[in-house]
Design a protein around this motif. Structure first.
Motif, PDB file in Angstrom:
ATOM      1  N   MET A 112       0.833  -1.184   0.000  1.00  0.00           N
ATOM      2  CA  MET A 112       0.000   0.000   0.000  1.00  0.00           C
ATOM      3  C   MET A 112       0.879   1.248   0.000  1.00  0.00           C
ATOM      4  O   MET A 112       2.005   1.223   0.447  1.00  0.00           O
ATOM      5  N   THR A 113       0.290   2.328  -0.474  1.00  0.00           N
ATOM      6  CA  THR A 113       1.020   3.588  -0.556  1.00  0.00           C
ATOM      7  C   THR A 113       0.034   4.751  -0.512  1.00  0.00           C
ATOM      8  O   THR A 113      -1.172   4.552  -0.424  1.00  0.00           O
ATOM      9  N   TYR A 114       0.554   5.930  -0.617  1.00  0.00           N
ATOM     10  CA  TYR A 114      -0.283   7.124  -0.668  1.00  0.00           C
ATOM     11  C   TYR A 114      -0.437   7.571  -2.118  1.00  0.00           C
ATOM     12  O   TYR A 114       0.421   7.279  -2.965  1.00  0.00           O
ATOM     13  N   VAL A 115      -1.530   8.278  -2.390  1.00  0.00           N
ATOM     14  CA  VAL A 115      -1.869   8.730  -3.739  1.00  0.00           C
ATOM     15  C   VAL A 115      -2.203  10.215  -3.680  1.00  0.00           C
ATOM     16  O   VAL A 115      -2.871  10.667  -2.748  1.00  0.00           O
ATOM     17  N   ILE A 116      -1.757  10.946  -4.679  1.00  0.00           N
ATOM     18  CA  ILE A 116      -2.117  12.355  -4.805  1.00  0.00           C
ATOM     19  C   ILE A 116      -3.218  12.446  -5.851  1.00  0.00           C
ATOM     20  O   ILE A 116      -3.019  12.059  -7.001  1.00  0.00           O
ATOM     21  N   ALA A 117      -4.373  12.967  -5.446  1.00  0.00           N
ATOM     22  CA  ALA A 117      -5.560  12.963  -6.304  1.00  0.00           C
ATOM     23  C   ALA A 117      -5.812  14.327  -6.969  1.00  0.00           C
ATOM     24  O   ALA A 117      -4.981  15.236  -6.918  1.00  0.00           O
ATOM     25  N   GLN A 118      -6.975  14.464  -7.555  1.00  0.00           N
ATOM     26  CA  GLN A 118      -7.372  15.591  -8.385  1.00  0.00           C
ATOM     27  C   GLN A 118      -7.160  16.980  -7.770  1.00  0.00           C
ATOM     28  O   GLN A 118      -6.774  17.900  -8.492  1.00  0.00           O
TER      29      GLN A 118
END
Length: 106
Positions: free
Chosen positions: A1-7
């Motif tokens: 798992m990881t972090y995501v940068i969204a819209q």
């Protein structure tokens, strides 16, 4: 798992997260920042400092931005794991999901 940068990061790129990241795994594209899932150590330091509230744990990305999970992963398919964003500098392309986002009105 990881972090995501969204819209919410698209066309903003505040970079507070970049300064906070202890492993230099947040890379810059023309319109958005991207977290390298192979380099991220899941420390979560980036999430609370984002003024746009654009960073989510992978499983917590809101449904309307779920395509950003794929975008962050696929962004690094060709790029690989350079071992640090600071040494690489800005990447000259965005993932198609990001490139296809509407451009804000001037």
């Amino acid at each position: 798992m990881t972090y995501v940068i969204a819209q919410p990061c698209v066309d903003i790129k505040d970079k507070a997260c970049v300064d906070e990241c202890p492993v230099d795994c947040i890379y810059e594209g023309p319109r958005k920042l991207y977290i390298n899932p192979d380099e991220c150590v899941d420390c979560g330091a980036c999430e609370p400092v984002c003024p746009m509230e654009a960073i989510f744990f992978e499983d917590d990305v809101p449904q309307e931005w779920s395509d950003f999970r794929t975008a962050d992963t696929e962004f690094f398919a060709e790029l690989g794991s350079p071992g640090g964003a600071g040494d690489l500098g800005p990447v000259e392309r965005d993932h198609p999901v990001v490139a296809g986002q509407p451009v804000p009105a001037a």
